[in-house]
Design an enzyme around this catalytic site. Structure first.
Site, PDB file in Angstrom:
ATOM      1  N   GLY A   1      21.780  -7.846  23.631  1.00  0.00           N
ATOM      2  CA  GLY A   1      21.405  -8.320  25.347  1.00  0.00           C
ATOM      3  C   GLY A   1      19.857  -7.954  25.421  1.00  0.00           C
ATOM      4  O   GLY A   1      19.361  -7.660  26.927  1.00  0.00           O
TER       5      GLY A   1
ATOM      6  N   ASP B   1       4.252  -0.113  16.417  1.00  0.00           N
ATOM      7  CA  ASP B   1       6.062  -0.269  15.896  1.00  0.00           C
ATOM      8  C   ASP B   1       6.647   0.954  15.444  1.00  0.00           C
ATOM      9  O   ASP B   1       7.277   2.290  15.072  1.00  0.00           O
ATOM     10  CB  ASP B   1       6.611  -1.220  15.437  1.00  0.00           C
TER      11      ASP B   1
ATOM     12  N   GLU C   1      15.576 -13.768  24.888  1.00  0.00           N
ATOM     13  CA  GLU C   1      14.860 -15.144  24.490  1.00  0.00           C
ATOM     14  C   GLU C   1      15.328 -15.625  23.485  1.00  0.00           C
ATOM     15  O   GLU C   1      14.952 -17.360  23.464  1.00  0.00           O
ATOM     16  CB  GLU C   1      13.455 -14.174  23.673  1.00  0.00           C
TER      17      GLU C   1
ATOM     18  N   VAL D   1      20.181  -5.642  18.281  1.00  0.00           N
ATOM     19  CA  VAL D   1      20.377  -4.598  18.528  1.00  0.00           C
ATOM     20  C   VAL D   1      18.987  -3.771  18.184  1.00  0.00           C
ATOM     21  O   VAL D   1      19.257  -2.561  18.316  1.00  0.00           O
ATOM     22  CB  VAL D   1      21.608  -3.888  17.526  1.00  0.00           C
TER      23      VAL D   1
ATOM     24  N   HIS E   1      -4.173 -19.652  47.802  1.00  0.00           N
ATOM     25  CA  HIS E   1      -3.353 -20.865  48.140  1.00  0.00           C
ATOM     26  C   HIS E   1      -3.494 -22.429  47.860  1.00  0.00           C
ATOM     27  O   HIS E   1      -4.157 -23.407  47.755  1.00  0.00           O
ATOM     28  CB  HIS E   1      -3.060 -20.353  50.099  1.00  0.00           C
TER      29      HIS E   1
ATOM     30  N   GLY F   1       0.643  -1.086  -0.015  1.00  0.00           N
ATOM     31  CA  GLY F   1      -0.221  -0.276   0.300  1.00  0.00           C
ATOM     32  C   GLY F   1       0.804   1.513  -0.214  1.00  0.00           C
ATOM     33  O   GLY F   1       1.792   1.288   0.841  1.00  0.00           O
TER      34      GLY F   1
END
Length: 467
Positions: A182, A313, A188, A271, A445, A115
């Site tokens: 890192g 993002d 991961e 990075v 618990h 697009g």
């Protein structure tokens, strides 16, 4: 010419969620995706496939250490990497197919192609065969995401010098995987291959891994991963990466200028990521980009062209799938005349290693820098009955609260199920809970969630019960 109320460019978590919400609100909606499958980076080469491999490698590691649970495994436990990656792909295919189902269900028109703007209200969709068509859209949402970053002197060949995309489909378990970076992605994927038998070395420019999170989390994760066999070279600046056949050499200088040379059969460049706007032709629509390549937006995620918005993002802020989703919903509802709001301080961050790492709100470093008076309550997982029962005793939960009002300002945790536990902290902080409020809540618990209550008690006059 096809006409739409809203057109979304990009089908990642931000884009497809925006499309669904727009359709729910009555907009005639289209979505443009250049790849044959929907879901963007997250579903295809990011969140989903990496978590599938993390899960598979975690199962392998658990099976290899079942003797202490009184479970004897006959014969050698072996890794079938090809089968593991095949399963990963099936998870990706199912998830991407689920997005296609949701588009059909919500009557969102899907266009496959690139697009690009012709002007503020017209978008050209260029298909793989180079044919094209023009869409007219009253509003457009840019959701084109990001792509892996690199360093100027590194030549990524996608064979031995790779990005996270190639790391998800390696033909073999590396003998020595050298990771540059890192952060979350490197750590991961590093743990995936560490579990499967690779030697893993991490080279990080800053003085600690996962540098965006609270320093205590970084320290604890480093300790745990070192115990598992991962090696770290923090405060090291990579200066050269070269390949010779099946060998890759990484040269870096430490803080004192001493050179370190690492030889591996694969090098993962992790990075970070950068906004992806290639081929968008944003300037034709009057959409301005920042010096960092991000689409410039205001508080409503509106670009410099009033009828065009951008999310995920490709705009400022953390590059997180759930952040993009919230922004997609926000824009859709804003276009419908509603008044949505996102508190970016309350978007959690997660590292899906084991133990998992999760956080929301302010770090201790941020509170100190801002001069905020605060108090700390911390509780170790090893003091938790449920953690001892499952032998998941690494980690802790730390709560930061205002010294005067007791309002919770930040929650930081490393331990089993932290990725799920963080939701309780987000909920509490969304309603501006105090540490006292959390400490008064009944937690079942035995559960891992009890550690949150205990940390809250520790922050409230040091009243933790089980330490």
């Amino acid at each position: 010419m096809s006409q739409f109320d809203v057109t979304i460019i990009g089908s990642g978590p931000g884009g497809y969620v925006a499309a669904i919400r727009c359709a729910q609100l009555g907009f005639k909606t289209a979505i443009i995706e250049k790849y044959p499958t929907l879901g963007g980076t997250c579903l295809n080469v990011g969140c989903i496939p990496s978590k599938a491999l993390l899960a598979s490698s975690h199962h392998f590691e658990e099976i290899s250490h079942m003797a202490e649970h009184g479970i004897e495994v006959a014969g050698e436990v072996k890794v079938n990497l090809a089968k593991m990656i095949e399963r990963k792909q099936s998870v990706v295919d199912q998830t991407s197919g689920g997005v296609k189902f949701l588009m059909d269900k919500n009557k969102v028109t899907v266009f496959e192609g690139v697009g690009s703007f012709e002007d503020a209200t017209h978008i050209k969709v260029t298909k793989n065969d180079r044919s094209s068509e023009i869409l007219e859209s009253k509003y457009t949402i840019i959701a084109t995401g990001s792509k892996p970053s690199s360093l100027p002197f590194i030549s990524i060949d996608k064979e031995r010098i790779i990005t996270s995309t190639e790391a998800l489909k390696l033909p073999e378990v590396p003998k020595h995987l050298v990771i540059i970076g890192g952060g979350v992605i490197g750590i991961e994927l590093g743990q995936v291959y560490l579990r499967l038998g690779a030697q893993v070395s991490v080279v990080e420019y800053l003085d600690r891994i996962i540098p965006g999170m609270d320093a205590a989390l970084s320290k604890e994760l480093t300790k745990v991963l070192k115990k598992q066999g991962m090696k770290f070279y923090t405060s090291h600046k990579v200066k050269e990466v070269t390949r010779n056949g099946n060998s890759v050499t990484v040269k870096a200088d430490d803080a004192k200028g001493n050179e370190v040379v690492l030889e591996g059969d694969y090098t993962l460049v992790a990075v970070g990521r950068k906004p992806y706007t290639d081929g968008l032709d944003a300037e034709k629509a009057g959409v301005k980009l920042t010096d960092r390549g991000q689409v410039e937006v205001n508080n409503h995620l509106q670009t410099t062209t009033p009828n065009i918005y951008a999310i995920g993002d490709v705009v400022r802020g953390a590059m997180l799938a759930h952040k993009a989703e919230e922004e997609g919903v926000m824009v859709a509802e804003y276009l419908a005349g509603q008044k949505p709001h996102i508190d970016y301080n309350l978007i959690p961050g997660v590292v899906y290693t084991w133990p998992e790492v999760a956080a929301v709100g302010k770090t201790e470093e941020q509170l100190k820098e801002a001069g905020v008076a605060y108090k700390v309550g911390s509780f170790p997982f090893r003091a938790l009955g449920r953690a001892r029962a499952s032998n998941d005793i690494d980690g802790f939960i730390k709560i930061l609260a205002d010294a005067n009002t007791d309002e919770v300002l930040g929650v930081h945790m490393i331990g089993a199920r932290a990725a799920d536990l963080i939701a309780e902290a987000v909920t509490a902080m969304e309603f501006r809970a105090s540490a006292e409020d959390i400490s008064r809540m009944s937690h079942a618990h035995p559960t891992f969630a009890e550690a949150i209550k205990e940390a809250a008690l520790a922050a409230t006059d040091n009243r933790a019960l089980h330490v």
